[in-house]
Design a protein around this motif. Sequence first.
Motif, mmCIF file in Angstrom:
data_model
loop_
_atom_site.group_PDB
_atom_site.id
_atom_site.type_symbol
_atom_site.label_atom_id
_atom_site.label_comp_id
_atom_site.label_asym_id
_atom_site.label_seq_id
_atom_site.Cartn_x
_atom_site.Cartn_y
_atom_site.Cartn_z
ATOM 1 N N ASN A 131 30.084 35.662 42.738
ATOM 2 C CA ASN A 131 31.011 34.676 43.291
ATOM 3 C C ASN A 131 32.042 34.229 42.262
ATOM 4 O O ASN A 131 33.213 34.014 42.601
ATOM 5 N N GLN A 132 31.647 34.094 41.016
ATOM 6 C CA GLN A 132 32.592 33.676 39.984
ATOM 7 C C GLN A 132 33.666 34.734 39.764
ATOM 8 O O GLN A 132 34.845 34.424 39.644
ATOM 9 N N ASN A 133 33.255 35.991 39.728
ATOM 10 C CA ASN A 133 34.214 37.052 39.437
ATOM 11 C C ASN A 133 34.975 37.527 40.664
ATOM 12 O O ASN A 133 36.028 38.135 40.543
ATOM 13 N N ALA A 134 34.454 37.272 41.854
ATOM 14 C CA ALA A 134 35.142 37.688 43.074
ATOM 15 C C ALA A 134 36.090 36.622 43.589
ATOM 16 O O ALA A 134 36.802 36.840 44.553
ATOM 17 N N GLY A 135 36.070 35.457 42.993
ATOM 18 C CA GLY A 135 37.013 34.430 43.403
ATOM 19 C C GLY A 135 36.428 33.355 44.283
ATOM 20 O O GLY A 135 37.143 32.483 44.743
ATOM 21 N N ASP A 136 35.127 33.398 44.588
ATOM 22 C CA ASP A 136 34.529 32.398 45.462
ATOM 23 C C ASP A 136 33.835 31.281 44.701
ATOM 24 O O ASP A 136 33.363 30.330 45.315
ATOM 25 N N GLY A 137 33.742 31.403 43.406
ATOM 26 C CA GLY A 137 33.004 30.401 42.640
ATOM 27 C C GLY A 137 33.889 29.248 42.218
ATOM 28 O O GLY A 137 35.094 29.372 42.022
ATOM 29 N N GLN A 143 39.358 31.946 40.099
ATOM 30 C CA GLN A 143 40.643 31.691 40.744
ATOM 31 C C GLN A 143 41.643 32.802 40.432
ATOM 32 O O GLN A 143 42.437 33.189 41.283
ATOM 33 N N VAL A 144 41.596 33.301 39.203
ATOM 34 C CA VAL A 144 42.492 34.402 38.828
ATOM 35 C C VAL A 144 42.148 35.645 39.639
ATOM 36 O O VAL A 144 43.039 36.337 40.161
ATOM 37 N N ALA A 145 40.854 35.938 39.764
ATOM 38 C CA ALA A 145 40.426 37.103 40.534
ATOM 39 C C ALA A 145 40.807 36.945 41.994
ATOM 40 O O ALA A 145 41.237 37.913 42.644
ATOM 41 N N ARG A 146 40.670 35.759 42.527
ATOM 42 C CA ARG A 146 41.030 35.505 43.926
ATOM 43 C C ARG A 146 42.530 35.720 44.128
ATOM 44 O O ARG A 146 42.959 36.315 45.102
ATOM 45 N N ARG A 147 43.336 35.249 43.185
ATOM 46 C CA ARG A 147 44.789 35.409 43.287
ATOM 47 C C ARG A 147 45.173 36.888 43.227
ATOM 48 O O ARG A 147 46.026 37.361 43.970
ATOM 49 N N GLN A 148 44.518 37.635 42.329
ATOM 50 C CA GLN A 148 44.802 39.069 42.223
ATOM 51 C C GLN A 148 44.415 39.803 43.508
ATOM 52 O O GLN A 148 45.124 40.696 43.958
ATOM 53 N N LEU A 149 43.298 39.408 44.102
ATOM 54 C CA LEU A 149 42.862 40.020 45.353
ATOM 55 C C LEU A 149 43.853 39.738 46.468
ATOM 56 O O LEU A 149 44.219 40.634 47.237
ATOM 57 N N LEU A 150 44.326 38.515 46.567
ATOM 58 C CA LEU A 150 45.303 38.171 47.595
ATOM 59 C C LEU A 150 46.624 38.894 47.373
ATOM 60 O O LEU A 150 47.264 39.347 48.338
ATOM 61 N N ASP A 151 47.042 39.031 46.125
ATOM 62 C CA ASP A 151 48.281 39.758 45.831
ATOM 63 C C ASP A 151 48.157 41.233 46.226
ATOM 64 O O ASP A 151 49.102 41.821 46.765
#
Length: 147
Positions: free
Chosen positions: A41-47, A54-62
């Motif tokens: 969860n921390q590395n996938a953006g859900d933590g 948050q950085v991983a979540r932003r990269q995934l959304l981009d």
Amino acid sequence: MLSNLTKTLALVVAVALLGGCATSKEKLLPHGDNTMMDIWNQNAGDGAIGGAGQVARRQLLDARQSLRRPLTDADVQAAPAEQMRYTRTARNEIHRQFLRLPNPDLVMYVYPHLAGTDPVPVPGYTTVFPLYQRVQYAMPGERVEDY
């Protein structure tokens, strides 16, 4: 000279091997209170812990946004016709998608002969049989007309 080089090389290899065994397990694989789900969860953006999520979540959304494209008017108008090709109806239910390939008949003449343990005369005759033992089917879109 060669034996000194060999001894030195053997000493270097032995020191390297022993140095690899000197690392402790705790230093190499530290234990913590986080479970695998927490790390995911921390590395996938859900933590909620740290900014790395948050950085991983932003990269995934981009990355997702770069793959998306808006539908044009032509796409919207062509969608019903495109979807109808995959919808089963009474009209296209009987349409054969896999057409049979030609299986020509072979004609064979059997000459008069004697058959059986008690030789019985058999008159000559003609018989018809298919070239292929099984029925062969064409893939969709494959050419099936006469060549």
